[in-house]
Design an enzyme around this catalytic site. Structure first.
Site, mmCIF file in Angstrom:
data_model
loop_
_atom_site.group_PDB
_atom_site.id
_atom_site.type_symbol
_atom_site.label_atom_id
_atom_site.label_comp_id
_atom_site.label_asym_id
_atom_site.label_seq_id
_atom_site.Cartn_x
_atom_site.Cartn_y
_atom_site.Cartn_z
ATOM 1 N N HIS A 308 0.845 -1.198 0.000
ATOM 2 C CA HIS A 308 0.000 0.000 0.000
ATOM 3 C C HIS A 308 0.887 1.258 0.000
ATOM 4 O O HIS A 308 0.670 2.178 -0.792
ATOM 5 C CB HIS A 308 -0.930 -0.026 1.222
ATOM 6 N N GLU A 309 1.909 1.277 0.872
ATOM 7 C CA GLU A 309 2.799 2.445 0.944
ATOM 8 C C GLU A 309 3.520 2.654 -0.383
ATOM 9 O O GLU A 309 3.683 3.786 -0.838
ATOM 10 C CB GLU A 309 3.820 2.290 2.077
ATOM 11 N N HIS A 312 1.492 4.513 -2.862
ATOM 12 C CA HIS A 312 1.548 5.984 -2.773
ATOM 13 C C HIS A 312 2.708 6.514 -3.618
ATOM 14 O O HIS A 312 2.576 7.525 -4.299
ATOM 15 C CB HIS A 312 1.763 6.425 -1.320
ATOM 16 N N GLU A 392 -5.684 7.211 -0.776
ATOM 17 C CA GLU A 392 -5.697 5.966 -0.007
ATOM 18 C C GLU A 392 -6.344 4.847 -0.827
ATOM 19 O O GLU A 392 -5.844 3.729 -0.861
ATOM 20 C CB GLU A 392 -6.429 6.132 1.325
ATOM 21 N N ASP A 396 -4.502 1.412 -2.043
ATOM 22 C CA ASP A 396 -5.102 0.094 -1.798
ATOM 23 C C ASP A 396 -5.236 -0.678 -3.117
ATOM 24 O O ASP A 396 -4.924 -1.862 -3.195
ATOM 25 C CB ASP A 396 -6.499 0.233 -1.175
#
Ligand SMILES: [Zn+2]
Length: 450
Positions: A308-309, A312, A392, A396
């Site tokens: 997930h990070e 970003h 976000e 995801d």
């Protein structure tokens, strides 16, 4: 124009609105039944715990926001800012005279020369930058003292009651002192430099000021994790021989993520809440895992959180956000340049007009201008939360594209439960305050077949 009345009026309007949505949220936190969407995921016991923590935090927020609204009303209503400004100049001047006496000796010709030749000897002539530094210092210290009881209560009563606080009184005091020293050591020189730039660069100061703060912000991206974070926490490199490290490296390869090192940070020294983040420029990205995350989630779930990070990073969320902030900052400074010498603004807040030899102090001008900008700040905050929630979802979705969707689902639920995150958010409340989408919405998005 009655700037001060408008600012006070607007602050009460925002306060009333925020209290209203806090009240809506508080009602949701008092519900006893697990929402249908979560009935398969959380037990009644977990739900009760999370609701009880949420209610305690919510009560705390009612008190702390009333307290800060009262502060605003008192500071503006009793014209404490003009009083603080003139006392700051007096204090600087007194300190100068006192130090000169020690340096040159009482009643010596050298002392007389020093006192007659320096602007510091006369409170009305103290240079603006010196007064600004004293003013800011007094403001920050007063704020730290006034907010200490609430910070203490939040850490040692609310968080402790729900098993989150790991901080000792010594750590807490140490944090307060370190924060003040940092503000003085780093904030002081930056403020002085910014004011100097404004003084030297004339009408186009907004451009130079913006450029300076952009450089400062970029260097902070390097300075903060390398020099400031270590003052508060210990970062230990994750041993490359562990299976977790091997899995992280494999994930980085799968995502073509230029990973340099992995650290574990002792977040558990203060709080049992768990997290992960990344920093670094170009090809030297560092991953930081909270020890609480490593302990609570299994390795596959840690990998999903990191996927997930990395999402970003893949979607350029940080550079885009930074660009938006820079455009905003430029426009704010540009608009400010039209208010910096606007007598009605100062008169409205009861600041005296400058004498012939001086002009309105820039710091005060900016402080008053930022009050006037309050409505824009509220709108910008709302828009930034919207953007952040969209990001976000994208991160995801990226994790899901790496086939980490199922693990991420598990990790989100687990971390949400461990952190006693809100399981029953009010729609208005989450739209206004949340930088992350509510759990149910994130799970629904992960479940969607595409
Ligand atoms: Zn995220």
């Amino acid at each position: 124009m009655a700037y001060k009345s408008a600012v006070l009026g607007f602050s009460f309007l925002v306060y009333s609105f925020e209290t209203y949505i806090q009240y809506r949220q508080h009602k949701k936190l008092s519900e006893k039944h697990v929402p249908t969407a979560l009935s398969q995921i959380v037990t009644q016991e977990t739900f009760d715990k999370s609701q009880s923590y949420g209610r305690d935090r919510s009560l705390f927020l009612f008190v702390s926001s009333a307290y800060s609204q009262l502060q605003t009303a008192v500071i503006l209503g009793f014209d404490l800012l003009p009083a603080l400004w003139s006392s700051s100049a007096h204090v600087v001047s007194r300190v100068f005279v006192y130090v000169s006496r020690i340096r040159f000796g009482d009643n010596t010709p050298a002392l007389t020369t020093a006192l007659t030749s320096s602007p510091f000897a006369d409170p009305a002539a103290v240079p603006e930058i010196a007064t600004s530094l004293a003013f800011t210092g007094a403001f920050i210290i007063a704020n730290q003292i006034l907010s200490a009881p609430l910070s203490y209560y939040s850490t040692f009563v609310v968080e402790k009651r729900h098993g989150f606080n790991k901080s000792t009184f010594g750590t807490w005091i140490g944090d307060q002192v370190k924060t003040l020293l940092l503000a003085a050591g780093l904030g002081g020189p930056v403020l002085a430099a910014a004011l100097w730039i404004v003084q030297k660069s004339g009408r186009q100061f907004y451009f130079y000021l913006w450029g300076f703060l952009l450089l400062f912000q970029l260097s902070m991206m390097h300075i903060y994790p390398n020099f400031i974070q270590p003052l508060f926490n210990t970062l230990t490199p994750l041993s490359p021989t562990t299976s977790l490290h091997a899995k992280i490296r494999a994930l980085a390869e799968r995502a073509s993520f230029p990973m340099d090192k992995v650290f574990v940070v002792d977040g558990s020294r203060r709080s049992a809440h768990s997290n992960a983040y990344m920093y670094g420029f170009g090809n030297n990205k560092r991953i930081v895992l909270f020890d609480t995350l490593v302990e609570k989630a299994d390795e596959e779930e840690v990998i999903a959180v990191l996927a997930h990070e990395i999402g970003h990073w893949k979607r350029n969320h940080v550079p885009v956000l930074l660009t938006i902030q820079q455009i905003n900052m430029f426009l704010v400074f540009y608009t400010f340049s039209h208010f910096a010498h606007h007598p009605p603004l100062f008169a409205s807040f009861n600041f005296p007009a400058p004498t012939n030899s001086t002009s309105y102090p820039t710091l005060i001008a900016f402080l008053l201008f930022s009050f006037v900008l309050g409505p824009w700040d509220s709108v910008a905050g709302l828009l930034l939360n919207l953007l952040s929630r969209k990001n976000e979802f994208e991160a995801d979705a990226y994790a899901k594209s790496l086939r980490e969707g199922e693990q991420l689902r598990g990790a989100l639920v687990k971390l949400h439960i461990e952190n006693l995150g809100n399981l029953n958010p009010d729609k208005w409340y989450s739209t206004y305050h949340y930088s992350h989408p509510p759990l149910v919405e994130r799970l629904e998005a992960l479940d969607k077949t595409d």
